[in-house]
Design a protein around this motif. Structure first.
Motif, short mmCIF file in Angstrom:
data_model
loop_
_atom_site.label_atom_id
_atom_site.label_comp_id
_atom_site.label_asym_id
_atom_site.label_seq_id
_atom_site.Cartn_x
_atom_site.Cartn_y
_atom_site.Cartn_z
N LEU A 177 -1.86 -8.65 8.88
CA LEU A 177 -2.05 -7.20 9.01
C LEU A 177 -1.17 -6.44 8.04
N LEU A 178 0.07 -6.85 7.93
CA LEU A 178 0.98 -6.21 6.97
C LEU A 178 0.49 -6.42 5.54
N PHE A 179 0.01 -7.59 5.23
CA PHE A 179 -0.52 -7.89 3.90
C PHE A 179 -1.79 -7.07 3.62
N ALA A 180 -2.62 -6.87 4.67
CA ALA A 180 -3.85 -6.09 4.50
C ALA A 180 -3.55 -4.63 4.19
N LEU A 181 -2.48 -4.11 4.73
CA LEU A 181 -2.11 -2.73 4.43
C LEU A 181 -1.83 -2.55 2.93
N LEU A 182 -1.20 -3.55 2.34
CA LEU A 182 -0.84 -3.45 0.93
C LEU A 182 -2.00 -3.77 -0.01
N THR A 183 -2.87 -4.68 0.40
CA THR A 183 -3.93 -5.14 -0.50
C THR A 183 -5.29 -4.49 -0.23
N VAL A 184 -5.46 -3.86 0.93
CA VAL A 184 -6.75 -3.27 1.27
C VAL A 184 -6.62 -1.76 1.51
N VAL A 185 -5.76 -1.37 2.44
CA VAL A 185 -5.67 0.04 2.81
C VAL A 185 -5.07 0.88 1.68
N LEU A 192 -1.58 12.20 -2.89
CA LEU A 192 -1.07 10.96 -3.47
C LEU A 192 0.13 10.45 -2.68
N ILE A 193 1.02 11.37 -2.30
CA ILE A 193 2.19 10.95 -1.52
C ILE A 193 1.75 10.36 -0.19
N THR A 194 0.76 10.99 0.43
CA THR A 194 0.25 10.46 1.70
C THR A 194 -0.40 9.11 1.50
N ALA A 195 -1.16 8.97 0.40
CA ALA A 195 -1.84 7.70 0.15
C ALA A 195 -0.86 6.55 -0.01
N VAL A 196 0.32 6.83 -0.55
CA VAL A 196 1.31 5.77 -0.73
C VAL A 196 2.21 5.64 0.50
N ALA A 197 2.60 6.78 1.07
CA ALA A 197 3.57 6.75 2.16
C ALA A 197 2.97 6.26 3.46
N ALA A 198 1.69 6.60 3.72
CA ALA A 198 1.09 6.21 5.00
C ALA A 198 1.05 4.69 5.18
N PRO A 199 0.51 3.92 4.21
CA PRO A 199 0.53 2.47 4.39
C PRO A 199 1.94 1.90 4.47
#
Length: 522
Positions: free
Chosen positions: A133-141, A405-412
């Motif tokens: 799940l943690l990996f999916a946040l970085l590679t998918v979300v 952009l900040i949200t797109a990076v900070a949320a995951p």
């Protein structure tokens, strides 16, 4: 043709990653062919149906992860670059968030369910799933959010600028209408002043026309001058009549009314107005009328929006300019529901601008309002107004895009941090509840029943047991326990059971250092 060549090149690059990893691992050929086929489907579908392409490639990787996690085989990750790319493209082209969430959620649930069905180790499967799940946040979300951000940027670049320009046009039209109204008022002021002077000329010419002491030729010339002045006055009235608003009433205020007279009328009407004049000097006619107009409109606004408030009118004659300041406090009475359109201030700005001055109007910290006009004493060239509606709108759009952009990076990252904390907490809870003390381990005897052994065992088993160190028994099952707290051990205890009896107890190495406890290998 170029598109097909691009598809082939992309598939070749992604396929080389698969072939390189599979070759190093010695994967079977059917596995390599399957991965290449899945990549081909993802590359072909990425333009018309990017979410479908992501589901195909991501689902394949989920099956691989579920079957390979917790084994000595390891987890192939050559499909991960393709998943990152397809997630980004899906964010760029798909606007429905729920479909993306459904695909990702079902695939993650599928990983957990399949891992539980295949490996049947709940603790290990859940911990591995949290890592996935943690990996999916970085590679998918995260790639999907960046794609959505880029898509919104493109939309803002096309639709946002059109909206900004439309707002600018509407604002400009409104300002232009108010400028025309103010210019008509200026024309009326000119009519009042110039008409007054023309009337005086006509009166003086009439006096000369009837003067018996003058020769006939001069009296006739005076009569012609009187007629010309009367004609000029009549034509001036016709022109001003065209410029006047159809619904506007004829002015009842004297044309030559001064600011003190205006303040006296305001006081007589019930306003608490205090006039302060500093210095003195002659002003150009247009400047004088502009000062009068600023004071008049400001008093009207103060009486409308701040009833009962005290008003201070300050006129300062400086060396090269006159400064007019009208300030009122907060309302002390209940104000009627008066809606401010801003047209009056727009008209004032136009009037002041046309004589080379500037006007500022803003609320005060005490709840009141202040209008300040700075006008050259002799007038000047009209100051071109700054039309900043579109520029302001563009600034708003840019700020919104930066926040996106900040949200797109900070949320995951925030969600990943939460999941990481949860996974660490889960690991520690299971770790501290899977400790089999060495003294208890020594009490265990081969041949004991499962019931007798479980009286000495902790509630949980190790969540990360060492795999492949010792061969697994052909029959029966094994359990793993740690002799001490997490992160502080170099060995673990393995207990194997068959037919409800303890058939083996071993000390198993967990790190690079060999185990050194007493009784190792029994």
């Amino acid at each position: 043709m170029k598109r097909r060549a691009g598809d082939l090149g992309l598939w070749a690059v992604l396929g080389l990653l698969v072939l390189g990893e599979s070759g190093a691992r010695g994967d079977p050929y059917w596995f390599r062919a399957g991965c290449l086929t899945v990549l081909a489907a993802g590359v072909l579908l990425r333009r018309p149906w990017p979410l479908v392409a992501l589901a195909i490639v991501g689902g394949t990787e989920c099956v691989i992860v579920a079957l390979a996690s917790g084994t000595t085989y390891g987890v192939p990750i050559a499909l991960v670059p393709a998943i990152v790319l397809l997630s980004y493209l899906s964010g760029r082209r798909e606007s429905q968030l729920r479909y993306f969430l459904l695909v990702v959620s079902w695939e993650l649930v599928g990983v957990l369910v399949l891992a539980l069905l295949v490996h049947r180790t709940v603790a290990t499967s859940i911990l591995n799933w949290l890592v996935v799940l943690l990996f999916a946040l970085l590679t998918v979300v995260l790639p999907w959010l960046i794609g959505r951000y880029r898509a919104q940027q493109a939309l803002l670049a096309s639709a946002g600028w059109e909206r900004a320009e439309r707002i600018e046009r509407e604002h400009g039209l409104e300002i232009d209408r108010e400028r025309l109204r103010e210019r008509s008022r200026i024309a009326e002021d000119m009519h009042d002043s110039v008409g007054h002077e023309l009337s005086l000329i006509a009166l003086r010419a009439a006096a000369l026309e009837i003067d018996a002491e003058l020769p006939e030729r001069q009296r006739r010339a005076a009569g012609e001058l009187r007629e010309a002045a009367a004609t000029a006055t009549e034509r001036l009235g016709e022109i001003i009549g065209v410029l006047r608003d159809p619904g506007a009433e004829a002015p009842v205020i004297p044309a030559r009314e001064s600011v003190p007279d205006l303040v006296e009328r305001a006081v007589a009407s019930g306003l608490a107005v205090h006039l302060v004049q500093q210095g003195d000097g002659e002003l150009a006619p247009m400047v004088d009328r502009a000062v009068h107009r600023v004071v008049q409109e400001s008093l009207t606004n103060a009486g409308k929006h701040a009833p009962g408030a005290s008003i201070t009118v300050s006129i300062s004659h400086e060396t090269d300019q006159v400064v007019v300041r009208i300030a009122n406090g907060a309302a002390t009475k209940l104000a009627p529901q008066a809606v401010s359109t801003g047209r009056g201030l727009a008209g004032l700005r136009e009037r002041v601008r046309l004589v080379g001055g500037v006007l500022d109007a803003a609320p005060r910290s005490d709840g009141g309002f202040e209008v300040v006009a700075q006008i050259p004493r002799i007038g000047g060239k009209a100051v071109e107004p700054e039309i900043a509606a579109a520029a302001e709108e563009r600034d708003v759009v840019r700020r919104r895009a930066r926040r996106g952009l900040i949200t797109a990076v900070a949320a995951p990252l925030a969600v990943g941090a939460v999941i990481g904390v949860v996974a660490l907490g889960y690991y520690l809870v299971v770790g501290y509840n899977s400790i089999l003390e060495p003294a208890q381990y020594e009490k265990l005897e081969l041949g004991q029943s499962v019931a007798e052994v479980e009286e000495l065992l902790p509630r949980l088993q190790m969540v990360d047991p060492p795999a492949g160190v010792l061969p697994e028994p052909a029959q029966g099952s094994c359990r793993y326990y740690r002799p001490d707290a997490p992160f502080s051990i170099t060995y673990a205890y393995r207990l194997c059971f068959h037919n409800d009896r303890l058939v083996a107890k071993d000390v198993v190495q967990t790190g690079s250092r060999p185990p050194t406890p007493e009784g190792a290998g029994r």
